[in-house]
Scaffold this motif. Structure first.
Motif, short mmCIF file in Angstrom:
data_model
loop_
_atom_site.label_atom_id
_atom_site.label_comp_id
_atom_site.label_asym_id
_atom_site.label_seq_id
_atom_site.Cartn_x
_atom_site.Cartn_y
_atom_site.Cartn_z
N TRP A 35 6.28 7.00 1.90
CA TRP A 35 5.76 7.94 2.29
C TRP A 35 5.85 8.31 3.77
O TRP A 35 5.85 9.30 4.16
N TYR A 44 1.49 12.08 0.81
CA TYR A 44 2.10 11.12 0.40
C TYR A 44 0.65 11.13 -0.62
O TYR A 44 0.23 9.65 -1.69
N ILE A 103 -1.01 3.57 4.64
CA ILE A 103 -1.17 4.04 3.00
C ILE A 103 -1.98 3.35 2.42
O ILE A 103 -2.59 2.84 2.75
#
Length: 334
Positions: A35, A44, A103
């Motif tokens: 990422w 990402y 993420i």
């Protein structure tokens, strides 16, 4: 209370197959895009969401619905709701997704949440909390606490269709589950032991000054030592290392008295295994019920990424623990 920190016995042939799988999986992951190697974390996340650059697009449950609620600062929090497909819901599991605080999304693990929903007859409500580095600590925690507070209101219970019973999550979501429960007790004066039936964590991190198993970890299967530290620095880098034993940052050092039963599930081929071992020990020493499940031949994310029978093993442990701790169906609306 006693705590067994040894991995449960496993057939040697099964363990051999698990370890061989991990070796192959690690080799396949060499050179995979991280990422923090992309143009931006947002880029990402987009690639993962859309299945670009070698990523597999998440499989979504077409029956999932979403609900938007207000955060304390006016931000809108999306809740993704997956209800049992064939039985009435016994309660709500408020879920906090994995992703290192940076993420992932509440739509990342629909198949996993659907399985848990149907096996436990619980409504899985996954929180789209804000992500670092754009939104570092404490914003992600505030979003998760605000979602829990909403679920505990009459309006929230009505909208979600059942009372809040469980807090749970994986990796960063494990930290969020524990920290949300602690915040409800500490900051809002709630009797979380009577309100919640369980907290369920998978391979979480609870010490942002880092435990020995992370500092000594040399493998790179889903999560490496360097990868975990990069995640932590994205979310907590503004907190000086000398201040990271603050219980708000590292719940391992919190006052854990009066907490509900908790499952600390982890693999033994995992950089964060010590976090679960240490937290389970402190949970017990504070007078709470804790189950520590260390799965031999299991790596990070083994319950949310399909890895064969070891994934089923982990999910079975989660289901067994929750089933043993679920209380009556009574609504808090009465």
């Amino acid at each position: 209370m006693s705590l067994n920190i040894q991995p449960a016995p496993v057939d040697p042939a099964v363990l051999k197959a698990r370890l061989e799988y991990l070796d192959k999986f690690e080799a396949q992951l060499v050179g995979s895009l991280q990422w923090n190697q992309t143009e931006s974390p947002a880029e990402y996340r987009r690639m993962r969401r859309e299945g670009l650059n070698g990523f597999t697009k998440p499989v979504l449950n077409p029956k999932a619905r979403t609900l938007s609620i207000d955060a304390r600062d006016g931000h809108k929090i999306e809740l993704r709701i997956i209800a049992p497909s064939s039985q009435p819901s016994k309660g709500v599991w408020l879920h906090f997704h994995a992703g290192g605080f940076a993420i992932g999304s509440n739509a990342s693990y629909d198949p996993y949440l659907t399985t848990l929903s149907n096996r436990l007859n619980l409504t899985m409500v996954s929180v789209e909390y804000r992500l670092a580095p754009e939104n570092p600590f404490p914003k992600p925690l505030h979003d998760c606490v605000d979602a829990a507070l909403y679920a505990l209101t009459p309006d929230g219970e009505k909208a979600l269709g059942a009372p809040l019973k469980v807090l749970g999550g994986e990796s960063a979501g494990g930290w969020l589950a524990v920290s949300t429960g602690l915040s409800l007790k500490r900051d809002f004066g709630l009797d979380v032991r009577s309100i919640l039936d369980a907290i369920v964590t998978g391979y979480g991190i609870y010490d942002m000054t880092y435990t020995p198993s992370l500092l000594e970890h040399t493998r790179d299967i889903i999560l490496s030592k360097e990868g975990m530290i990069a995640f932590v620095e994205a979310g907590f880098g503004h907190v000086p290392m000398a201040e990271r034993k603050d219980p708000l940052v590292s719940p391992l050092y919190a006052d854990l008295r009066g907490m509900p039963p908790a499952l600390f599930l982890t693999g033994d081929t995992e950089p964060l295994v010590d976090d679960s071992v240490f937290m389970a020990a402190r949970w017990c020493s504070a007078g709470n019920e804790a189950q520590l499940s260390v799965v031999a031949g299991a790596c990070h994310a083994f319950t949310i990424i399909q890895m064969g029978e070891v994934t089923q093993n982990g999910i079975d442990r989660i289901v067994g623990f929750v089933e043993r701790n679920l209380k009556g169906n009574g609504s808090r609306l009465e």
